[in-house]
Write a protein that holds these residues in place. Structure first.
Motif, PDB file in Angstrom:
ATOM      1  N   LYS A 210      15.392 -11.954 -23.358  1.00 49.04           N
ATOM      2  CA  LYS A 210      15.396 -10.484 -23.332  1.00 49.04           C
ATOM      3  C   LYS A 210      14.280  -9.976 -22.411  1.00 49.04           C
ATOM      4  O   LYS A 210      14.493  -9.100 -21.590  1.00 49.04           O
ATOM      5  CB  LYS A 210      15.190  -9.949 -24.759  1.00 49.04           C
ATOM      6  CG  LYS A 210      15.039  -8.439 -24.839  1.00 49.04           C
ATOM      7  CD  LYS A 210      15.072  -7.958 -26.272  1.00 49.04           C
ATOM      8  CE  LYS A 210      13.826  -8.246 -27.048  1.00 49.04           C
ATOM      9  NZ  LYS A 210      12.689  -7.390 -26.765  1.00 49.04           N
ATOM     10  N   ASN A 211      13.095 -10.586 -22.544  1.00 44.20           N
ATOM     11  CA  ASN A 211      11.942 -10.069 -21.815  1.00 44.20           C
ATOM     12  C   ASN A 211      11.988 -10.325 -20.310  1.00 44.20           C
ATOM     13  O   ASN A 211      11.321  -9.623 -19.557  1.00 44.20           O
ATOM     14  CB  ASN A 211      10.648 -10.645 -22.395  1.00 44.20           C
ATOM     15  CG  ASN A 211      10.402 -10.129 -23.796  1.00 44.20           C
ATOM     16  OD1 ASN A 211      11.019  -9.153 -24.229  1.00 44.20           O
ATOM     17  ND2 ASN A 211       9.519 -10.786 -24.532  1.00 44.20           N
ATOM     18  N   VAL A 212      12.742 -11.345 -19.874  1.00 41.62           N
ATOM     19  CA  VAL A 212      12.742 -11.646 -18.430  1.00 41.62           C
ATOM     20  C   VAL A 212      13.931 -11.024 -17.694  1.00 41.62           C
ATOM     21  O   VAL A 212      14.130 -11.294 -16.522  1.00 41.62           O
ATOM     22  CB  VAL A 212      12.710 -13.172 -18.152  1.00 41.62           C
ATOM     23  CG1 VAL A 212      11.480 -13.819 -18.751  1.00 41.62           C
ATOM     24  CG2 VAL A 212      13.984 -13.849 -18.653  1.00 41.62           C
ATOM     25  N   GLN A 213      14.702 -10.196 -18.386  1.00 40.49           N
ATOM     26  CA  GLN A 213      15.916  -9.661 -17.765  1.00 40.49           C
ATOM     27  C   GLN A 213      15.626  -8.933 -16.446  1.00 40.49           C
ATOM     28  O   GLN A 213      16.304  -9.144 -15.454  1.00 40.49           O
ATOM     29  CB  GLN A 213      16.638  -8.711 -18.730  1.00 40.49           C
ATOM     30  CG  GLN A 213      17.366  -9.416 -19.859  1.00 40.49           C
ATOM     31  CD  GLN A 213      18.478 -10.332 -19.381  1.00 40.49           C
ATOM     32  OE1 GLN A 213      19.312  -9.966 -18.574  1.00 40.49           O
ATOM     33  NE2 GLN A 213      18.465 -11.558 -19.870  1.00 40.49           N
ATOM     34  N   ARG A 214      14.597  -8.072 -16.446  1.00 42.17           N
ATOM     35  CA  ARG A 214      14.323  -7.296 -15.232  1.00 42.17           C
ATOM     36  C   ARG A 214      13.913  -8.229 -14.081  1.00 42.17           C
ATOM     37  O   ARG A 214      14.378  -8.092 -12.953  1.00 42.17           O
ATOM     38  CB  ARG A 214      13.233  -6.256 -15.507  1.00 42.17           C
ATOM     39  CG  ARG A 214      13.011  -5.310 -14.343  1.00 42.17           C
ATOM     40  CD  ARG A 214      12.054  -4.202 -14.718  1.00 42.17           C
ATOM     41  NE  ARG A 214      12.624  -3.246 -15.654  1.00 42.17           N
ATOM     42  CZ  ARG A 214      13.444  -2.257 -15.302  1.00 42.17           C
ATOM     43  NH1 ARG A 214      13.748  -2.073 -14.052  1.00 42.17           N
ATOM     44  NH2 ARG A 214      13.931  -1.436 -16.197  1.00 42.17           N
TER      45      ARG A 214
ATOM     46  N   TYR B 176      17.066  -1.038 -29.217  1.00 38.29           N
ATOM     47  CA  TYR B 176      16.832   0.283 -28.618  1.00 38.29           C
ATOM     48  C   TYR B 176      15.722   0.225 -27.566  1.00 38.29           C
ATOM     49  O   TYR B 176      15.829   0.834 -26.499  1.00 38.29           O
ATOM     50  CB  TYR B 176      16.507   1.323 -29.694  1.00 38.29           C
ATOM     51  CG  TYR B 176      17.757   2.020 -30.178  1.00 38.29           C
ATOM     52  CD1 TYR B 176      18.426   2.922 -29.356  1.00 38.29           C
ATOM     53  CD2 TYR B 176      18.291   1.755 -31.422  1.00 38.29           C
ATOM     54  CE1 TYR B 176      19.596   3.544 -29.774  1.00 38.29           C
ATOM     55  CE2 TYR B 176      19.462   2.365 -31.849  1.00 38.29           C
ATOM     56  CZ  TYR B 176      20.106   3.263 -31.015  1.00 38.29           C
ATOM     57  OH  TYR B 176      21.265   3.880 -31.421  1.00 38.29           O
ATOM     58  N   LEU B 177      14.655  -0.517 -27.872  1.00 34.96           N
ATOM     59  CA  LEU B 177      13.567  -0.624 -26.892  1.00 34.96           C
ATOM     60  C   LEU B 177      14.074  -1.307 -25.619  1.00 34.96           C
ATOM     61  O   LEU B 177      13.717  -0.918 -24.502  1.00 34.96           O
ATOM     62  CB  LEU B 177      12.393  -1.412 -27.489  1.00 34.96           C
ATOM     63  CG  LEU B 177      11.626  -0.670 -28.593  1.00 34.96           C
ATOM     64  CD1 LEU B 177      10.619  -1.593 -29.271  1.00 34.96           C
ATOM     65  CD2 LEU B 177      10.899   0.555 -28.035  1.00 34.96           C
ATOM     66  N   TYR B 178      14.932  -2.307 -25.796  1.00 40.39           N
ATOM     67  CA  TYR B 178      15.516  -2.998 -24.650  1.00 40.39           C
ATOM     68  C   TYR B 178      16.377  -2.016 -23.848  1.00 40.39           C
ATOM     69  O   TYR B 178      16.313  -1.971 -22.616  1.00 40.39           O
ATOM     70  CB  TYR B 178      16.353  -4.181 -25.142  1.00 40.39           C
ATOM     71  CG  TYR B 178      17.079  -4.912 -24.033  1.00 40.39           C
ATOM     72  CD1 TYR B 178      16.424  -5.866 -23.270  1.00 40.39           C
ATOM     73  CD2 TYR B 178      18.419  -4.644 -23.758  1.00 40.39           C
ATOM     74  CE1 TYR B 178      17.076  -6.529 -22.247  1.00 40.39           C
ATOM     75  CE2 TYR B 178      19.080  -5.302 -22.741  1.00 40.39           C
ATOM     76  CZ  TYR B 178      18.409  -6.254 -21.989  1.00 40.39           C
ATOM     77  OH  TYR B 178      19.064  -6.895 -20.973  1.00 40.39           O
ATOM     78  N   ALA B 179      17.166  -1.224 -24.557  1.00 36.46           N
ATOM     79  CA  ALA B 179      18.055  -0.277 -23.867  1.00 36.46           C
ATOM     80  C   ALA B 179      17.244   0.772 -23.096  1.00 36.46           C
ATOM     81  O   ALA B 179      17.643   1.191 -22.013  1.00 36.46           O
ATOM     82  CB  ALA B 179      18.974   0.402 -24.875  1.00 36.46           C
ATOM     83  N   PHE B 180      16.099   1.179 -23.648  1.00 36.22           N
ATOM     84  CA  PHE B 180      15.251   2.126 -22.915  1.00 36.22           C
ATOM     85  C   PHE B 180      14.794   1.521 -21.593  1.00 36.22           C
ATOM     86  O   PHE B 180      14.677   2.207 -20.584  1.00 36.22           O
ATOM     87  CB  PHE B 180      14.004   2.496 -23.745  1.00 36.22           C
ATOM     88  CG  PHE B 180      14.218   3.679 -24.641  1.00 36.22           C
ATOM     89  CD1 PHE B 180      14.647   4.897 -24.132  1.00 36.22           C
ATOM     90  CD2 PHE B 180      13.963   3.596 -26.002  1.00 36.22           C
ATOM     91  CE1 PHE B 180      14.839   5.993 -24.958  1.00 36.22           C
ATOM     92  CE2 PHE B 180      14.150   4.687 -26.839  1.00 36.22           C
ATOM     93  CZ  PHE B 180      14.589   5.887 -26.310  1.00 36.22           C
ATOM     94  N   GLU B 181      14.529   0.215 -21.609  1.00 34.30           N
ATOM     95  CA  GLU B 181      14.017  -0.420 -20.400  1.00 34.30           C
ATOM     96  C   GLU B 181      15.134  -0.777 -19.418  1.00 34.30           C
ATOM     97  O   GLU B 181      15.028  -0.527 -18.231  1.00 34.30           O
ATOM     98  CB  GLU B 181      13.240  -1.684 -20.775  1.00 34.30           C
ATOM     99  CG  GLU B 181      12.411  -2.186 -19.601  1.00 34.30           C
ATOM    100  CD  GLU B 181      11.867  -3.580 -19.814  1.00 34.30           C
ATOM    101  OE1 GLU B 181      11.801  -4.016 -20.969  1.00 34.30           O
ATOM    102  OE2 GLU B 181      11.511  -4.221 -18.808  1.00 34.30           O
ATOM    103  N   MET B 182      16.219  -1.329 -19.936  1.00 31.34           N
ATOM    104  CA  MET B 182      17.245  -1.882 -19.049  1.00 31.34           C
ATOM    105  C   MET B 182      18.524  -1.041 -18.996  1.00 31.34           C
ATOM    106  O   MET B 182      19.430  -1.343 -18.224  1.00 31.34           O
ATOM    107  CB  MET B 182      17.638  -3.292 -19.529  1.00 31.34           C
ATOM    108  CG  MET B 182      16.513  -4.304 -19.501  1.00 31.34           C
ATOM    109  SD  MET B 182      15.908  -4.640 -17.834  1.00 31.34           S
ATOM    110  CE  MET B 182      17.336  -5.391 -17.087  1.00 31.34           C
ATOM    111  N   GLY B 183      18.625  -0.046 -19.852  1.00 30.90           N
ATOM    112  CA  GLY B 183      19.851   0.748 -19.891  1.00 30.90           C
ATOM    113  C   GLY B 183      20.819   0.198 -20.932  1.00 30.90           C
ATOM    114  O   GLY B 183      20.689  -0.948 -21.365  1.00 30.90           O
TER     115      GLY B 183
END
Lengths: 543, 332
Positions: A306-310, A332-339
């Protein structure tokens, strides 16, 4: 002690424990204890020991420690039991472990737990912490902190707890390479530097070349803590040897890979990402960091994926993450970062459905006020966490009931709400009732900082009561506020405020109201819930 | 005739200063109320200035060297900006606003020490506060004095008025004693979309009018303004008035006992509060302000100090516009 033995011990204690709890009366007045317990629940369910939008880290920590101390000083056993409640933050469990270990049980007036049952709860708490936090807790036991009023703990109980936990984990080989410095500190703390050095020298020898004294030292300090057969003992010896600095004659695959990767990076593809990254930067500086992503993509943990997606996206490497491995807030926190995408949305739905089933709400039609004002952004340390928590709670409530009227304050309605603007909660409550007067309850999801104007919600609630609207109104607050010594309230008369750190653990928060109404009965129910919520070995009371 | 001269010949009023802006809904907590000043059309903003991303050192007692870290745009150091650090160094503040070119350092030798008897020079600080409104007005009147101790007696008086122990000349002691209250103001008053400024009221009276060049600039200075500059006034008011509500906050009065009646009462209370606040503003907005051009700034801008019997502060003008204004109640 093996897990089976632990379970047996737990079972033996059942009846005695229940009897003791039934006749237990606290040494402080029940009303006073009820207040302390409620404050503790507020803190332990929401405090992360971090800065918020409004309070500094040190303020938050000082306030939470003071609340932990209050409950511990009121009743050690109650404090111990409540630390086992589901939904407590890791931070609260860390403080709990340190507090219990740094205060001897000797001389404590008998209550409802025995020394053995306290040990079982303690072990459960310790083992349920994520590994980095568990190792941090061990580090805290080693150093203590005057500033945070935490004493160092280096007694027999502490040593046994550390060794039992580390040596019996099936993940010991992985931890040996991934957290080797922290593990080294932990063993140095448990054995002392001198004994650790002796053990290192003994383990450097081949088993055949060890003399009787060597074997005795290993048996008393290491082998006796390993609850397994010969294979487990051999693996534990090898891991400890590696951690203490011996790097020859490795047989465990992960330890061998660690050594081989220094010469040939490819050989380290089964090592954790950060370990291989460290080896790359030291021994293979010419290799691109992106190559490490590619090499380790099959062994990454769900969180790492999850953390290395970007980073992976930038490097053009596809790393599949499984959203089902995460809690609703993390999604939700992931969605805020990655959409948002369909996969994430689907996982959110499933997670919300699962949590809703556990909640078992008795209402069918509810109103929900989602505070999406600017302060719900949270702190720089944990940006957007309050907003993510509010949205996750909204989703669970939506799945727990058949009809909802939802109003947003500040931000615009949607799956992913960006916080902005002021906080006009009172208007939203009236709007909900104007839309549907048959809602059975209203839930306000807010940090409790009202400004349009402050106090308006309490005024509106007063008017609603005058008009005969007697429906319950709950305020679920995801933010610990040190100035309140718990969570900030919108209205002390007509709204029940409950801390909610994670929507999956809302059940424990719901008991808050009951404790206020019937202190001793509520507290005993809470103790039963706590002591029957962990693994089987910890089920000290009949559920 | 230059635009600067034209500006000084006009009768300046708060209404002129806020031309092109509109007002948002009043936020109200305790004795403090804030009316957001908005740029809804986008025309009132000026992107010539970057948000203040500053790095500060003191090269001597009374001299601060402020570096604008923005690579492309000028920035404005707000009136009354101060640096309180944990370093073994004397905390400093400046009485007057300044414009700094991109990637440049402005050496300001009229700065003042706000930590009496502490020795040492600041070796680099990025976070700034804006000194309490009461002190900002005093400092403004001494803005040309090159005397680093010029604010000590005023700080001592300010501290004594708030029962700060051992507070002579040490602003940091006030900040420590009231840390919790000051932090709460930051959470209680929220930035709204398109906001570029605010009118601040304490106990129903206007104590501040602030305008920033653009939204990012406002985001950067709002916390320093609300936390210490105006928060200090709210603390003073709370000491005097306790938990009473200001006269400009309306409570709900339900004339008709029904949900519709409650909704109407709620709407009326909002509208009436807004009206009461704007009445206060209207009293101040057309009063003429005396102007004194303090200095020419880069890119043809001017720093002008303004005052009338109620208000005192500074504005920056550039190309017929007023991108920056910071005005406090004269008797704050």
């Amino acid at each position: 002690m093996t897990n089976t033995a632990l379970e047996h011990t737990g079972q033996q204690q059942l009846q005695t424990q229940e009897d003791r709890l039934s006749i237990w009366t606290p040494s402080v007045p029940a009303d006073e204890l009820s207040k302390t317990v409620c404050d503790f629940l507020d803190t332990a369910n929401s405090s992360m020991g971090r800065a918020t939008h409004y309070n500094s880290r040190s303020e938050q920590q000082a306030a939470e420690l003071q609340i932990h101390d209050r409950l511990f000083n009121s009743s050690r056993d109650l404090y111990t039991a409540l630390l086992a409640l589901p939904g407590l933050t890791d931070r609260s469990r860390q403080i709990g472990v340190k507090t219990l270990l740094s205060h001897s049980r000797n001389g404590t007036a008998p209550e409802f737990l025995t020394e053995a049952s306290e040990r079982i709860v303690l072990q459960h708490m310790f083992q349920s912490l994520p590994t980095p936090r568990m190792l941090k807790a061990i580090e805290g036991l080693r150093t203590g902190s005057e500033e945070l009023n935490l004493r160092a703990a280096n007694n027999g109980r502490t040593r046994r707890l550390i060794l039992n936990t580390l040596l019996n984990s099936p993940r010991l080989p992985l931890w040996s390479v991934k957290y080797r410095r922290k593990m080294l500190k932990a063993f140095n703390h448990a054995w002392g530097k001198r004994l650790a050095s002796i053990i290192r020298s003994i383990l450097a020898k081949t088993p055949k070349s060890r003399n009787t004294k060597d074997r005795e030292i290993l048996q008393n300090n290491l082998t006796q803590h390993v609850h397994g057969g010969e294979k487990a003992v051999k693996a534990a010896h090898e891991c400890v040897s590696f951690i203490l600095g011996n790097r020859t004659r490795m047989t465990l695959p992960i330890l061998k890979s660690y050594q081989q990767a220094k010469k040939e990076l490819e050989k380290g593809k089964k090592l954790p990402l950060e370990v291989l990254e460290g080896i790359r930067s030291t021994f293979h500086p010419d290799v691109s960091p992106d190559e490490i992503l590619s090499l380790t993509k099959n062994v990454m943990t769900a969180t790492q994926k999850k953390n290395v997606q970007r980073r992976a996206q930038k490097a053009g490497i596809e790393i599949k993450m499984d959203p089902m491995r995460f809690g609703l807030i993390e999604l939700y926190l992931y969605a805020f970062e990655m959409g948002l995408n369909k996969q994430i949305e689907d996982a959110m739905t499933v997670k919300a459905e699962q949590a809703a089933k556990l909640l078992n709400l008795s209402y069918h039609k509810i109103g929900i006020v989602v505070d999406a004002s600017q302060s719900m952004i949270g702190s720089h340390e944990q940006p957007l966490r309050p907003m993510a928590s509010a949205m996750a709670t909204r989703d669970v409530l939506q799945h727990a009931t058949s009809a909802q009227t939802i109003r947003y304050v500040g931000g615009q309605p949607g799956v992913l709400v960006q916080p902005q603007g002021d906080t006009a909660i009172a208007d939203a409550i009236v709007e909900i009732l104007s839309t549907d007067q048959t809602v059975e309850a209203i839930y306000i999801l807010s940090d409790g900082y009202e400004n349009a104007p402050a106090g308006r919600t309490a005024e509106v609630m007063q008017c609603l009561r005058e008009l005969g609207f007697n429906l319950p109104v709950f305020h679920l607050n995801p933010v610990f506020a040190s100035e309140s010594g718990g969570v900030r309230q919108l209205d002390t008369e007509n709204i029940v405020t409950m801390p909610v750190q994670s929507p999956e653990a809302m059940g424990a928060s719901m008991l808050h109201g009951m404790i206020e109404a019937e202190p001793l009965k509520g507290i005993k129910i809470l103790v039963r819930l706590a002591l029957t919520s962990g693994p089987h070995s910890m089920k000290l009371l009949p559920s | 005739m230059s635009s600067r001269n034209r500006r000084t010949e006009e009768t300046l009023t708060v209404e002129n200063i806020l031309r092109g802006t509109s007002f948002g809904n009043t936020q109200s907590v305790g004795q403090m109320q804030v009316v957001p000043i908005l740029d809804e059309s986008g025309d009132a903003s000026d992107d010539h200035y970057a948000a203040p991303n500053l790095n500060v050192r003191t090269s001597n007692y009374g001299t601060v060297d402020v570096r604008n870290e923005d690579e492309e745009r000028e920035t404005i150091i707000p009136t009354g900006a101060g640096w309180v650090t944990k370093q073994h160094a004397q905390d400093h503040a400046i009485p007057s606003a300044h414009v700094v070119k991109p990637k440049s350092t402005e050496s300001i030798d009229t700065a003042m020490c706000i930590e009496e008897s502490q020795s040492g020079l600041i070796q680099g600080a990025t976070d700034f506060l804006i000194i309490p409104a009461t002190l900002r007005v005093k400092a403004l009147s001494k803005r040309h004095d090159q005397n680093y101790s010029k604010l000590w007696s005023d700080i001592g008086k300010f501290n004594r008025s708030l029962d700060v122990s051992n507070g002579t000349g040490h602003l940091v002691r006030f900040l420590k004693q009231y840390e919790r209250e000051l932090d709460e103001f930051v959470a209680e008053f929220e930035i709204v979309p398109n906001q570029i400024g605010a009118i601040v009221l304490i106990a129903g009276k206007i104590v501040g009018i602030e305008r920033a060049p653009n939204f990012p600039f406002w985001e950067k200075i709002w916390t320093p303004l609300i936390r210490v500059c105006y928060g200090s006034l709210a603390i003073q008011a709370h000491k005097l008035l306790g938990t009473t509500q200001p006269s400009t906050r309306s409570s709900i009065v339900m004339l008709e006992k029904s949900l519709d009646g409650l909704k109407a009462a709620l709407d009326y209370a909002h509208m009436h509060s807004q009206q009461l606040v704007m009445n206060e503003f209207n009293k101040a907005k057309q009063l003429p302000l005396k102007q004194k051009v303090d200095s020419a700034m880069p890119s043809g801008a001017s720093l002008i100090t303004i005052a009338n019997q109620f208000l005192a502060g500074q504005i920056i003008t550039r190309e017929e516009r007023i991108p920056y204004a910071s005005i406090c109640a004269a008797g704050a």
